[in-house]
Each structure stands twice: as C-alpha cells, then as structure tokens.
Design an enzyme around this catalytic site. Sequence first.
Site, mmCIF file in Angstrom:
data_model
loop_
_atom_site.group_PDB
_atom_site.id
_atom_site.type_symbol
_atom_site.label_atom_id
_atom_site.label_comp_id
_atom_site.label_asym_id
_atom_site.label_seq_id
_atom_site.Cartn_x
_atom_site.Cartn_y
_atom_site.Cartn_z
ATOM 1 C CG ASP A 160 39.521 134.741 69.154
ATOM 2 O OD1 ASP A 160 39.203 133.575 68.858
ATOM 3 O OD2 ASP A 160 40.702 135.154 69.110
ATOM 4 C CE1 TYR A 219 47.981 134.123 70.251
ATOM 5 C CE2 TYR A 219 46.929 135.537 68.631
ATOM 6 C CZ TYR A 219 47.960 134.705 68.990
ATOM 7 O OH TYR A 219 48.971 134.454 68.110
ATOM 8 N NE ARG A 246 46.508 140.393 45.152
ATOM 9 C CZ ARG A 246 45.901 141.554 44.867
ATOM 10 N NH1 ARG A 246 45.093 142.116 45.752
ATOM 11 N NH2 ARG A 246 46.092 142.142 43.700
ATOM 12 C CE LYS A 305 46.343 128.448 68.306
ATOM 13 N NZ LYS A 305 46.543 129.510 67.308
#
Length: 385
Positions: free
Chosen positions: A183, A112, A59, A208
Amino acid sequence: MTNPLEPSQPATAWDPQTLLVAGGRPAHGVDAAVNHPVTFTSTFHSQGIAAPGEKVYARFSNPTWDPFEEVLGQLEEAQLPALVFSSGMAAIAAALQLVPAGGVLVMPSHSYNGSLSLSKELADAGRLSVRPVDIANTEEVDAALEGADVLWVESPTNPMLEVADLPVLLAAAKQHNALSIVDNTFATPLLQRPLTLGADVVVHSVTKYLSGHSDVILGAVATSDETLHSRIHGYRTLHGAIASPMDVFLALRGVRTLSVRLERSQSNAQVLAERLSQHPAVSGVRYPGLPGDPGHARAQKLMNGFGSVIAFEAGDSEAAADAVIEKFGLITGATSLGGVETLAERRARHASEPATVPTNLIRLSVGIEAVEDLWRDLSNALDQI
C-alpha cells in the site's frame, strides 16, 4: 486537418515531475484538445465477437479512465496501465482476493484500519488466516513469511509511521514464494516505487495524495504481471467496483499538481514536527523526518522524502487530544489525509483502530497552507490543555 506531433522524448525518459504534468495527454496537433474529454456512456457500439481491447460495455473500461491509468502505471514504473477502482477499499479488496482460499496473509499490526477490518472479516469467515507483524522488525517479518502466501506492506504505516526495510522484505517474500502487495498511499510514487524494488502489486487510495483535494473517492492497483493484472481487472468487472468517469477526470487533474503539493506539504510537516517535539504539551512525536525517529535512517536511505503525515500524542489522555482538535480554528478535525488542507484526527476514536495505537495520538495530515499559520493554530490549541 490535425498534424499529430510526437513528443521529443518518450514518457519513460521524463522525470516523474514532468510525467505528472505531461503524461496521458492527447497527441499534439492543430486544434487538438489539451485534456481528454469526460466520456459519459454506459455502453459502446459493438456487434459480433468482441476483438481484443474492444470496449463493449462501460463496466469493462471507459476512455476517461485510460489517461489516469496510463499515468499512474508509468509513475509506478509498471509495465502495464494501472487499474482504477471506485474506492481505496475496493482496490484493497481486489488485492486481498489474491490470497488463495485458506491461505496465510502476513500483515502489519499497524495498518490502515479498513485493511485490518477486511482481513479480519475474511479470517473470521475462514477465507484466510492473518499473521500480524511489526513491519519495521525485519527478522520478525521474515520468520512470519515461512509458509505464508501473501505479504502485505505499509511503509510508512498508518497511523504509527513505522518504516519497513522494503527491498529486504520484498526479497524475503520472493524467497518464501509469497506474493507481495504494498500500500503506497502515504509515500506516493514520488517518494518510493515498490514495483522497482520487487513488489508484485501496489495499492493506492487515490482519494488521498494522488487526487489531493478531498473531493473524490477512488482507489487504484498497479502491477507489471499480466496474469495478476488480468485477475484484478476481472475482479473489478465482476464485482462492479468501477469508478465514475467524472471522479477519474478530477483525479487526473489533481495528479498534475502532486509534485508541488507534496513538496510544500512535506516542507510544512518537517517544520511542524520539529516544533511539536519541543512543545511541553506533546508527549511524543512520530515523523520519519526527525533524526530521533526510529524510522529516520531507513526512510532517509530508501525514500525520496519523509511524507506529510505526523502523529503526535497530545497531553496524557484522549480527552486532552479531543480538546486540542476542538480548539483548532484553521486546521480541520476530520478523517482522511493527503488533501491541500490540513486535517487532524484522534485515530483511537475509531473502535477498529488497533489497541496499540495510543488513545491520545493525533494523526496530522499537513497541507499546503502557510506554515506559520498552521503553527499558530497548533500551538494555540496545545497551550490550552
């Protein structure tokens, strides 16, 4: 016995197109693998007090993440490796937690919708307050930064493709002692590198353009600030927003072709935007590559290209736009963007999309197909409404 060879020049001297292909590779040597293997493990041999950098538990880190994080960090010209997350939303959530409790977040009105929805949820819970702005209006953003804690930027914006004066806004954020987060999903590090312009943090939906094949869900955060890097890594660890090693392996494989994919899709987008702007069934086109687009001059000055997303208004109603998408044969009606295939979506079908997004607006993520086939599909559908 292998004999590792040092590259003839450091990765920092490589062109980004070379870095995409050559970065994050194993050392050269006899019988050395060209690619890093995928490491499937939940834990690592470890006893006693862990030494700095010791993996301990999956993790915290995974060897399969390392080359991807290295390459993305170098592409963004960060001084530290990027941090990969289980999704773009996980990366966005990690970045938004940098807003202090009760702090003020300046955010584009057109962003977004996942970012908008999460910021609204946090605002409704009293965690922060949001000041929406037109990110293309520099004076409006500067005024909103008075007393703010964090500036969130998308440029170009999703889905309206507004272009921000990034260097000026990032400098203004610093003057107001506000943290800046960009972003960079639409532009990718090939078209702009916000950290080099003064941004504190960069966020990506790796799903993306970076991975580029519509087959993984991933996100990433990059920064050169060690304190911010530590906080974001801590958030990822404690909230469990970790990525599958196989997904990261696939994303790194996708990154290798980003330059050629983006070159082709941008070229296609330019042709399609120009033709769409002349079609009688199209009432408006947004694409920074068009000379008449409001963001054209700014994008031409600040970016290394105009991207591969077009937004256009089909007919005069949402029914007309839906009819266009239904008539596509090659183009796929679907959400998401940045893949090798062309995708189209009427964005206002999502209730969470801002009311200022026209109901007949179609976001077209242009792929790498032959442009004449794409135009034939588009024009045939538009001719029928």
